[in-house]
Design an enzyme around this catalytic site. Sequence first.
Site, PDB file in Angstrom:
ATOM      1  N   GLU A 165      81.480  34.998  92.502  1.00  0.00           N
ATOM      2  CA  GLU A 165      82.160  36.250  92.164  1.00  0.00           C
ATOM      3  C   GLU A 165      81.247  37.417  92.509  1.00  0.00           C
ATOM      4  OE1 GLU A 165      83.924  38.482  88.125  1.00  0.00           O
ATOM      5  OE2 GLU A 165      82.658  36.692  87.986  1.00  0.00           O
ATOM      6  N   GLU A 195      86.864  45.816  82.511  1.00  0.00           N
ATOM      7  CA  GLU A 195      86.432  44.849  81.518  1.00  0.00           C
ATOM      8  C   GLU A 195      86.074  45.622  80.252  1.00  0.00           C
ATOM      9  OE1 GLU A 195      84.528  41.069  83.876  1.00  0.00           O
ATOM     10  OE2 GLU A 195      83.199  42.772  83.458  1.00  0.00           O
TER      11      GLU A 195
END
Length: 374
Positions: A156, A239
């Site tokens: 990622e 997030e």
Amino acid sequence: MQSVQHKPGTRALWGALLTTLVALAALLGAAPASHADTTICEEFGSTTIQGRYVVQNNRWGTSATQCISVTDSGFRITQADGSVPTNGAPKSYPSVYNGCHYTNCSPGTNLPARLSSIASAPSGISYSYVSGAAYDAAYDIWLDPTPRTDGVNRTEIMIWFNRVGSVQPVGSPVGSATVAGRQWQVWSGNNGSNDVLSFVAPSAIDSWNFDVMDFVRQAVSRGLAQDNWYLTSVQAGFEPWQNGAGLAVNSFSSSVNLGGGSGGGTGGSSACKVAYGTNVWQGGYTADVTVTNTGSSPVDAWKLAFTLPSGQKITSAWSAQISPSSGAVTAGGMAYNASIAPGGQVSFGFQGTYDGAFAKPAAFSLNGTSCTTA
């Protein structure tokens, strides 16, 4: 002041006249009511925008309520209850993406695509930020050795456009780098499921247009990916650890231009032919689809995009993963039929329902390339 009295029946006449005028305005093309935004509060609820991107609520780290309001160009967090410790994982990742996320692929995407076959992957993003919360604004790039469309990928890449509060990326700082003309603090680590390479902006970036491949090449040069790996999705969102209501992705764009080199590709420049056979009964049908690669190179991680006519809905499928169940859909191969050799074929099928008159899809495209129909 002298009062004005209406004759008996005048109010009824005025009412009838007003109704007639409203109907006449509609016939003459009066402006329609504005389209209401879509609100999603389901934990993993999602929808599509612009016929090519998926917006997802993706509340995975908390049981508290989170809701997003999806617009034609992005989304806004409207409710973000609860909080989690900032020294751990965030409570969610509401985001918009191009590609595949846990088998949910965006309509018409040509991802997964082998890195060596990608010439460029231009993208643009615009964010709106808030105070009184702890969060990061993150652009995610997912890479894997296989063209998988489900589960967690191997690597990622995170681009932190902004961070507020005492939050930090996975791992630890490993230096700085200039990527795509900007300076970044670089972090590297592993979250227990995948490697994470993060690029943190020294100050907040509200909007930016860039090439995703500039960051992919960083991962390759650092040994966290290889040229024969696959780009599976690009995602932009937030997030949040604490609060987050008001955070918004105002706009998002992503495309993947194939033709970057040899070593196998996704077949974006390959020719293709589709045979679409049906068995139809009142209110239901089955479709048997055969895709032929008429080009000279393999089509890896094939994705067949088409639009189901209005009123049709897929209820089950075999030998392919298809999403969503109506409208502009994308069918992708399974692990055992993910590649189509030159001159080769792959077949899959599905069952569905329909309302009104039955019709077949008007057109098909394979990894972004238009196909002929048999």
